[in-house]
Design an enzyme around this catalytic site. Structure first.
Site, PDB file in Angstrom:
ATOM      1  N   THR A  33       0.836  -1.206   0.000  1.00 61.80           N
ATOM      2  CA  THR A  33       0.000   0.000   0.000  1.00 61.80           C
ATOM      3  C   THR A  33       0.867   1.251   0.000  1.00 61.80           C
ATOM      4  OG1 THR A  33      -1.724  -1.184   1.228  1.00 61.80           O
ATOM      5  CG2 THR A  33      -1.859   1.210   1.200  1.00 61.80           C
ATOM      6  N   GLY A  70      -4.642  -5.736  -1.418  1.00 60.33           N
ATOM      7  CA  GLY A  70      -5.826  -6.451  -0.931  1.00 60.33           C
ATOM      8  C   GLY A  70      -5.773  -7.938  -1.242  1.00 60.33           C
ATOM      9  N   ARG A  74      -5.825 -11.071   1.411  1.00 60.32           N
ATOM     10  CA  ARG A  74      -6.763 -12.198   1.334  1.00 60.32           C
ATOM     11  C   ARG A  74      -6.019 -13.527   1.213  1.00 60.32           C
ATOM     12  NH1 ARG A  74      -9.369  -8.300  -1.744  1.00 60.32           N
ATOM     13  NH2 ARG A  74      -8.464  -9.107  -3.683  1.00 60.32           N
ATOM     14  N   ASP A  91      -5.199   5.249  -0.897  1.00 61.25           N
ATOM     15  CA  ASP A  91      -5.744   5.275  -2.259  1.00 61.25           C
ATOM     16  C   ASP A  91      -6.283   6.658  -2.592  1.00 61.25           C
ATOM     17  OD1 ASP A  91      -5.117   2.648  -2.694  1.00 61.25           O
ATOM     18  OD2 ASP A  91      -7.169   1.894  -2.548  1.00 61.25           O
TER      19      ASP A  91
END
Length: 196
Positions: A33, A70, A74, A91
């Site tokens: 990120t 993401g 997961r 973001d």
């Protein structure tokens, strides 16, 4: 199949294989990120200098990191509320600084049309994301919306590669506001059904 389902399927298929590879390393989703934000800042710097093809390439790379963080969370079963908050926050920041880079370019060029379209596209993009986040904060599911972040990235990148940035910004502004309205009406409909 709904458009939102198609979009999620494509995103999972693109990000799934590299995420499974990264899951074998010590790289964390949060690190991806932050790297995505760094690339977003590089994109803004390139756009401010008018290096549109380079900016388009960096924008796509930042978008890939946006999908990967993401997917990695997961794959490792490490999804968390704070991770989701960090992802959403960075973001929005990344998207805003990219528009700021374009704003600097068009301001330097003395282009009132460019400045207007950058601001309109930024407002539309913020509204699309905000309405979804606010609705979900109220406990209302919002999985509709045509011009998602992924599509906004693709539209802008295409405009940068083809040197048709103003057209891309106009598309983002018009369809972004339409998407914001679509999401608002969807959430209002859900709210009415829950109250009936």
């Amino acid at each position: 199949m709904k458009f939102s389902e198609v979009r999620r399927t494509v995103s999972h298929r693109l990000a799934g294989p590299p995420a499974r590879l990264l899951a074998r390393t010590s790289i964390s989703p949060d690190l991806l990120t932050w790297i995505g934000l760094g690339i977003g800042l590089g994109t803004a710097a390139a756009l401010a200098k008018g290096l549109f093809p380079l900016g388009g390439g960096l924008l796509l790379l930042a978008g890939m990191f946006d999908m990967l963080d993401g997917a990695l969370a997961r794959a490792r079963d490490q999804s968390s509320r704070m991770g989701a908050l960090l992802d959403s926050t960075l973001d929005r920041l990344s998207e805003s600084v990219v528009f700021f880079g374009l704003l600097l370019f068009y301001t330097g060029q003395g282009s009132a049309r460019g400045v207007l379209l950058v601001n309109a596209a930024l407002v539309a993009s913020v509204m699309v994301s905000y309405i979804k986040a606010r609705g979900e904060g109220l406990g209302l599911e919002c999985k509709v919306g045509f011009l998602t972040r992924e599509l906004r990235v693709l539209v802008l990148a295409l405009g940068l590669f083809l040197n048709q940035v103003l057209i891309a910004l106009a598309v983002i502004a018009v369809f972004g506001l339409a998407t914001a309205a679509q999401r608002f009406l969807h959430l209002r409909q859900i709210d009415r059904k829950q109250r009936d």
